[in-house]
Design a protein around this motif. Structure first.
Motif, PDB file in Angstrom:
ATOM      1  N   THR A 148       2.196  -2.830  -3.298  1.00  0.00           N
ATOM      2  CA  THR A 148       0.935  -3.528  -3.076  1.00  0.00           C
ATOM      3  C   THR A 148      -0.173  -2.888  -3.912  1.00  0.00           C
ATOM      4  O   THR A 148      -0.296  -1.667  -3.979  1.00  0.00           O
ATOM      5  N   PHE A 198      -1.746  -8.445  -3.628  1.00  0.00           N
ATOM      6  CA  PHE A 198      -1.011  -8.596  -4.875  1.00  0.00           C
ATOM      7  C   PHE A 198       0.042  -7.498  -4.976  1.00  0.00           C
ATOM      8  O   PHE A 198      -0.156  -6.395  -4.475  1.00  0.00           O
ATOM      9  N   LYS A 200       2.258  -5.266  -7.652  1.00  0.00           N
ATOM     10  CA  LYS A 200       2.484  -4.864  -9.032  1.00  0.00           C
ATOM     11  C   LYS A 200       3.976  -4.668  -9.238  1.00  0.00           C
ATOM     12  O   LYS A 200       4.599  -3.798  -8.613  1.00  0.00           O
TER      13      LYS A 200
END
Length: 203
Positions: A148, A198, A200
């Motif tokens: 995250t 999001f 990564k």
């Protein structure tokens, strides 16, 4: 020697931060307005490197302070930090002054990180950990794709690097948005990154 980390605030965000910081090798202190005795159960449930302290002890001993206190308490906290200088302050706050009705404080067009930095002029402020909902911060999505994202902004590059290293140790992926002016508004309530998680992707 690794930095000592302090967390000011034991609400949902402070608890989420404590959960992940306690798993690192950093000594971690947590404090609130009710005193260390009120944190006994929390510290016992999280364990790891976490311990409770009063506010003065936390400020004196910590090299890096995570601010997870309500927005309305920031001016008072700024006064309590006046006798100190050079600490890295991780601003995890949002400018919420009322939930019902929902109301945001006016920052005169400044990103909240820049506004908070103006309250603590002798310290090094980095905006981070304010975009994820508290439940997501406490239990981020897990999977094999990656970690995250925690977005970071600030005007002190060395301070951002240290916060990024701590963020990685917590199991997150730091992404530097640049200065407060370059990236700060993206992090604020209503900004493009607010409330979103999001991942990564690992390569």
């Amino acid at each position: 020697m690794s930095s000592t980390i302090g967390i000011i605030g034991s609400g949902h965000i402070g608890r989420g931060l404590a959960t992940h910081l306690a798993k690192t090798t950093y000594p971690v202190l947590i404090t609130n307005r009710r005193g260390p005795a009120s944190l006994t159960d929390l510290v016992a449930s999280i364990g790891g490197s976490l311990s409770a302290a009063d506010l003065t002890q936390t400020i004196e001993q910590a090299d890096v302070l995570f601010i997870a206190a309500p927005w309305t308490q920031l001016p008072e906290l700024a006064g309590q930090l006046q006798g100190y200088s050079g600490k890295i302050l991780v601003d995890a706050t949002n400018n919420i002054v009322s939930v019902s009705p929902f109301q945001l404080a006016d920052t005169a067009g400044k990103p909240t990180g820049e506004h908070v930095a103006s309250l603590f002029p002798t310290h090094r402020v980095v905006k981070a950990f304010n975009t994820l909902p508290a439940a997501t911060l406490a239990q981020p999505s897990s999977g094999r794709l990656g970690n995250t994202v925690i977005v970071i902004s600030g005007d002190d590059g060395d301070a951002k690097k240290e916060v990024a290293d701590i963020t990685k140790a917590m199991g997150f992926a730091p992404v530097d948005l640049g200065t407060f002016q370059q990236g700060g508004h993206l992090q604020d309530m209503g900004g493009a990154l607010s409330g979103a998680e999001f991942i990564k992707v690992s390569r």
